[in-house]
Design an enzyme around this catalytic site. Structure first.
Site, mmCIF file in Angstrom:
data_model
loop_
_atom_site.group_PDB
_atom_site.id
_atom_site.type_symbol
_atom_site.label_atom_id
_atom_site.label_comp_id
_atom_site.label_asym_id
_atom_site.label_seq_id
_atom_site.Cartn_x
_atom_site.Cartn_y
_atom_site.Cartn_z
ATOM 1 N N CYS A 73 36.361 30.522 40.531
ATOM 2 C CA CYS A 73 34.899 30.636 40.423
ATOM 3 C C CYS A 73 33.997 29.340 40.163
ATOM 4 O O CYS A 73 34.027 28.631 39.401
ATOM 5 C CB CYS A 73 34.574 31.538 39.161
ATOM 6 S SG CYS A 73 32.839 31.768 38.625
ATOM 7 N N LYS A 100 40.984 43.635 33.875
ATOM 8 C CA LYS A 100 40.123 43.126 32.773
ATOM 9 C C LYS A 100 40.484 43.708 31.519
ATOM 10 O O LYS A 100 40.515 45.079 31.396
ATOM 11 C CB LYS A 100 38.844 43.380 32.932
ATOM 12 C CG LYS A 100 38.162 42.623 34.367
ATOM 13 C CD LYS A 100 36.782 43.274 34.696
ATOM 14 C CE LYS A 100 36.330 42.479 36.170
ATOM 15 N NZ LYS A 100 34.973 42.922 36.474
ATOM 16 N N LYS A 262 35.325 38.247 51.980
ATOM 17 C CA LYS A 262 34.005 38.224 52.677
ATOM 18 C C LYS A 262 34.208 37.828 54.413
ATOM 19 O O LYS A 262 33.318 38.354 55.146
ATOM 20 C CB LYS A 262 33.108 37.194 52.051
ATOM 21 C CG LYS A 262 32.556 37.480 50.752
ATOM 22 C CD LYS A 262 31.708 36.497 50.116
ATOM 23 C CE LYS A 262 31.017 36.825 48.909
ATOM 24 N NZ LYS A 262 30.258 38.110 48.999
#
Length: 265
Positions: A73, A100, A262
């Site tokens: 990130c 998470k 992506k």
């Protein structure tokens, strides 16, 4: 630094990483490193000596390709770079964003990183976090003048458009080159950093994005910043070689894996 992944099953685990500025560490079972308890670190801020009783807690993305490593990130790296450049001690909690833990969702309901703990309150968003760090810990100053703060701000979006593009004639490469050319001109006139001789917040924001650009475009498109932009290439080399950057960068494998969805659509 030494890191440890924090998952649901280890919600009560000790902080993943303790910054090297602290006094010698204690090693506990399971390869956790914790700072010596009840030892305050002294820091001078605008002529006043203050004590920081504990490191700042910050949650960041964990690697998906290697255990106990920082993930890919760029916004997390921006925050860590700011902490490093301000010489602030911090505990880095690596969060598995693919699984998470409940404790993390309680402090970050949207499940996003980075988040940092200020005065018993968890604060999200790298813009807000870095601004707060500058306000709370003004020395050394990292603020960028307003007239220079937006330099390079469109590089990320044009990089992503080019990375995703499957049409070599759609103009996305030229759009990225235009933004990089503008940065090249700025660094030529103002360098070596965006605000001159000293690194500032704008560099700490842009550097991680250029790192992703270099790795992702090199891997997926066999593309690199052209030699016709020497000041951009020199700027990247300068940023990437800083100790703070080397300590907080993601593994290239993580950057490649992170952008794969992506590229593949």
């Amino acid at each position: 630094m030494s890191t440890a992944r924090i998952q649901s099953s280890t919600a009560s685990a000790l902080s993943a990483t303790v910054k090297h500025h602290l006094l010698p560490n204690l090693r506990l079972p399971g390869n956790h490193l914790v700072s010596r308890p009840n030892i305050a670190r002294m820091r001078t801020t605008r002529g006043l000596t203050v004590a920081m009783a504990a490191p700042l807690e910050v949650c960041v993305k964990a690697s998906t390709t290697a255990p106990n490593k920082l993930g890919d990130c760029p916004f997390c790296q921006r925050v860590l770079l700011t902490l490093e450049e301000k010489h602030l001690p911090y505990d880095m909690k690596l969060v598995d964003l693919g699984n998470k833990p409940e404790w993390f969702l309680k402090i970050s309901p949207e499940g996003k990183v980075p988040v940092i703990k200020f005065d018993e309150k968890w604060i999200p968003d790298s813009d807000v976090i870095t601004r707060s760090l500058e306000e709370k810990f003004p020395d050394p100053p990292l603020g960028t003048p307003a007239e220079k703060a937006s330099v390079g701000s469109k590089i990320l979006s044009t990089f992503i458009a080019f990375l995703k593009s499957r049409d070599p004639n759609d103009g996305t490469e030229q759009a990225l080159l235009n933004e990089l050319s503008a940065l090249n001109d700025h660094i030529k006139e103002n360098g070596p950093f965006i605000n001159g001789e000293k690194i500032s917040a704008a560099d700490l924001s842009l550097g991680p994005k250029l790192y992703h650009l270099e790795i992702a475009l090199g891997h997926y498109k066999k593309w690199s910043v052209p030699d016709s932009l020497p000041h951009v290439k020199s700027y990247m080399k300068t940023i990437f070689s800083k100790d703070s950057f080397l300590k907080t960068r993601a593994l290239p494998e993580d950057v490649i894996a992170g952008w794969r969805p992506k590229v593949m659509g």
